[in-house]
Design a protein around this motif. Sequence first.
Motif, PDB file in Angstrom:
ATOM      1  N   LEU A  48       0.830  -1.204   0.000  1.00  0.00           N
ATOM      2  CA  LEU A  48       0.000   0.000   0.000  1.00  0.00           C
ATOM      3  C   LEU A  48       0.860   1.247   0.000  1.00  0.00           C
ATOM      4  CD1 LEU A  48      -2.623  -0.926   2.739  1.00  0.00           C
ATOM      5  CD2 LEU A  48      -2.842  -1.142   0.262  1.00  0.00           C
ATOM      6  N   SER A  49       0.332   2.339  -0.569  1.00  0.00           N
ATOM      7  CA  SER A  49       1.050   3.604  -0.492  1.00  0.00           C
ATOM      8  C   SER A  49       0.070   4.736  -0.680  1.00  0.00           C
ATOM      9  CB  SER A  49       2.112   3.673  -1.583  1.00  0.00           C
ATOM     10  OG  SER A  49       1.495   3.587  -2.851  1.00  0.00           O
ATOM     11  N   SER A  50       0.485   5.918  -0.246  1.00  0.00           N
ATOM     12  CA  SER A  50      -0.344   7.088  -0.497  1.00  0.00           C
ATOM     13  C   SER A  50       0.519   8.306  -0.781  1.00  0.00           C
ATOM     14  CB  SER A  50      -1.284   7.333   0.679  1.00  0.00           C
ATOM     15  OG  SER A  50      -1.953   8.546   0.518  1.00  0.00           O
ATOM     16  N   CYS A  51       1.222   8.831   0.241  1.00  0.00           N
ATOM     17  CA  CYS A  51       1.894  10.128   0.081  1.00  0.00           C
ATOM     18  C   CYS A  51       3.190  10.039  -0.714  1.00  0.00           C
ATOM     19  CB  CYS A  51       2.186  10.727   1.448  1.00  0.00           C
ATOM     20  SG  CYS A  51       3.507   9.877   2.339  1.00  0.00           S
ATOM     21  N   LEU A  52       3.844   8.894  -0.684  1.00  0.00           N
ATOM     22  CA  LEU A  52       5.132   8.682  -1.358  1.00  0.00           C
ATOM     23  C   LEU A  52       6.222   9.620  -0.861  1.00  0.00           C
ATOM     24  CD1 LEU A  52       3.892   8.122  -5.025  1.00  0.00           C
ATOM     25  CD2 LEU A  52       4.223   6.450  -3.188  1.00  0.00           C
ATOM     26  N   GLU A  53       6.020  10.237   0.285  1.00  0.00           N
ATOM     27  CA  GLU A  53       7.111  11.070   0.794  1.00  0.00           C
ATOM     28  C   GLU A  53       7.412  10.854   2.271  1.00  0.00           C
ATOM     29  OE1 GLU A  53       4.371  15.137   1.104  1.00  0.00           O
ATOM     30  OE2 GLU A  53       6.140  15.055  -0.192  1.00  0.00           O
ATOM     31  N   VAL A  95       5.400  10.565   4.977  1.00  0.00           N
ATOM     32  CA  VAL A  95       4.663  11.235   6.053  1.00  0.00           C
ATOM     33  C   VAL A  95       3.379  10.522   6.472  1.00  0.00           C
ATOM     34  CG1 VAL A  95       5.558  13.542   5.572  1.00  0.00           C
ATOM     35  CG2 VAL A  95       3.423  12.826   4.542  1.00  0.00           C
ATOM     36  N   CYS A  96       2.791   9.719   5.608  1.00  0.00           N
ATOM     37  CA  CYS A  96       1.428   9.242   5.920  1.00  0.00           C
ATOM     38  C   CYS A  96       1.397   7.875   6.610  1.00  0.00           C
ATOM     39  CB  CYS A  96       0.578   9.191   4.660  1.00  0.00           C
ATOM     40  SG  CYS A  96       0.956   7.798   3.592  1.00  0.00           S
ATOM     41  N   GLY A  97       2.436   7.081   6.479  1.00  0.00           N
ATOM     42  CA  GLY A  97       2.487   5.794   7.176  1.00  0.00           C
ATOM     43  C   GLY A  97       1.825   4.647   6.444  1.00  0.00           C
ATOM     44  N   THR A  98       1.239   4.905   5.292  1.00  0.00           N
ATOM     45  CA  THR A  98       0.508   3.849   4.589  1.00  0.00           C
ATOM     46  C   THR A  98       1.413   2.684   4.184  1.00  0.00           C
ATOM     47  OG1 THR A  98      -0.846   5.595   3.686  1.00  0.00           O
ATOM     48  CG2 THR A  98      -1.091   3.432   2.676  1.00  0.00           C
TER      49      THR A  98
END
Lengths: 326, 340
Positions: A272-277, A279-282
């Motif tokens: 899983l991924s979301s922010c790619l930087e 910060v979001c923890g996904t």
Amino acid sequence: MTASSTAITTVYTEHVSELEVVSRTDVADGVISLLLAAPDGGELPAWTPGAHVDLLLTPELTRQYSLCGSPSDRSSWRIGVLLDPASRGGSRHVHEALAPRSRLSVRGPRNNFPLVGAPTYVFVAGGIGITPLLPMIAEADAAGAQWTLSYGGRTRASMGFLDELAAYGDRVVVWPEDERGMLDLDGILGRPQPDALVYTCGPEGLLQAVEGRCAAWPAGSLHVERFSAKPVDSAAVSTSFEVICQRSGITVTVPEDRSILEVVQDAGVPALSSCLEGVCGTCETAVVEGEPDHRDSLLSEDEKAAGDFMMICVSRANGPRLVLDL
Amino acid sequence: MSAARDYPLDCWYVAASAADVGSELTSRRLLGRQVLLYRDGAGTVVALEDRCAHRALPLSMGSLVADRVVCRYHGFAYDATGACVDVPSQDNVPFGARVASYPVREAGTYVWVWLGNPRRSAGSAVPRMPWLEDPAWSSLGGELTVASGYLLLHENALDRTHFAFVHPDTAHRGYLEAEPPLKVEVSETSVSYARDFPAGPLTAWQSAATGLPPDVLCVQRESGVFVSPALHVDHMEIVGPERSYRTVFVRAFTPVDGSTTRVLWQVARDYATDDALASESLRRVHERTMLEDQPLLEAIQATLDRDGAPRPVNAAADIASVKAHSIVRRLLEEESPQPQ
Ligand code: FES
Ligand code: FES
Ligand SMILES: [Fe+2]
């Protein structure tokens, strides 16, 4: 029947809710709160204080916002959004495009900022950073904990949710900068309290100042929520290394110019991924073996040192090889 | 073995079936504590620590007199809040004479109890299970004690890859050319799986339960969700020629202690609601799958207890149970300081 040897493909996703804006309220200068609910009034996923969601605003525009209503309300979610002139477009889109009855997709919730049970809490908020702290304060108060909130902002008119906070009386200290100057962090955090936890959210300058003041506090006392990446150490060099995806039984090589996440996803490993930087923890992944080179803005120094988990969208390896729980 | 507690206390767990709690005193071991349950004169369920503050005699050996629990040994009497309100040998009640009282919610078939920090219970609702109460559905159920930790039961419930090996008869999908993809979805506090099966014939029990002929080809959908550490719910839908047939399999997993779990299960359906044969068929197949799993889970627990529990090797399809473990780990980390 004999057992089938047919492989099963696993599709791994985060929950996405299709929601509607129920109401939009101006809560301060430049700050609106939105109430979101399923159009059919259905039950939304459960969450705990400190959780955030991704608003999938356009295919290219995803932004994280803390849930700031009550976790016991299972039919609507509240978020607070500051129109940030320096924003990369997320808050402007929300302010301009979302009105009652607008539809949008919301991914999550997830929580990197959970409220750990403690007898005493010190909450420090700057500006819109008040949002994740609102449900935390309600929970701490209901659990019978001792707590204080120091809430800083530019001007009183720019600070949202003051009416709700007024109900807590003098546990809440409001610090508009134009009236009282900067938050008195020395007074708030100068003396470490052994059984208290510190929760803070706000602009980067405040977070770094709180981190500095808490250096003398017991390990694990400080909990920080960031919505943008910490300034990066540009001297860090990236090298190539090998990643063994333990569950999938697949080994990949991560070249210097790509992330672990990209490489494993290309290899068909569900991640899983979301922010790619960072910060979001996904994309948080358990480390089975090897030493991560942490480059996220999320894990605490102790968590980084323990090396049990890493954010594979940005973090890399110290050494030739990592074995990950993927 | 004294492994660290792996079940959060700040959570609603099913203490008993509502039908099993009456005006007599009953005692249940829940989450490593002995809990006294009874219904007061108004029909409200009360849960107290089953241990007299005076000499530790289980209060369940005493009696209920005018909504007070009277201890069998020296007659200390307790009210529903756990406060000792009468000591026959003296006029005043000794200071500090009280037993713990636990928040209770009765909802449909189940009585739920909160054994953690009582102040945190107010903000947390018991899971809603409309199918168990909706008159358009009918349900049946039972209770089973398994000598394994509750996490092994959650893993087992989220695990679809053992069906071919452990439940070959009930889960037969011989017509399949390929396994349909397993869709696993996570949110902060829950994880679910779902699979859609292309049109195929029904198994014997499915046709007995629905009344559909076994050779009619139906699309089937199955899904299941880890709702909380206390609850797993599976959904199965058979899309028939005229209508859909929905079955919900509810399993409340209540840790008795670290290596024993009580399973209070219910099977609800929205078809053939007063057909005894359908009930019989559903009861048999669900009991059978649980009994097929039980010796395996017990052997795993015995091995873990005897030889320790190093990190297991997971397979790709175990992603749901990996996530369930991480949800539980976080709940344990966040837990508030517990009252003694
Ligand atoms: S995707 Fe957000 S931290 Fe990695
Ligand atoms: S042990 Fe209960 S009254 Fe003495
Ligand atoms: Fe099974």
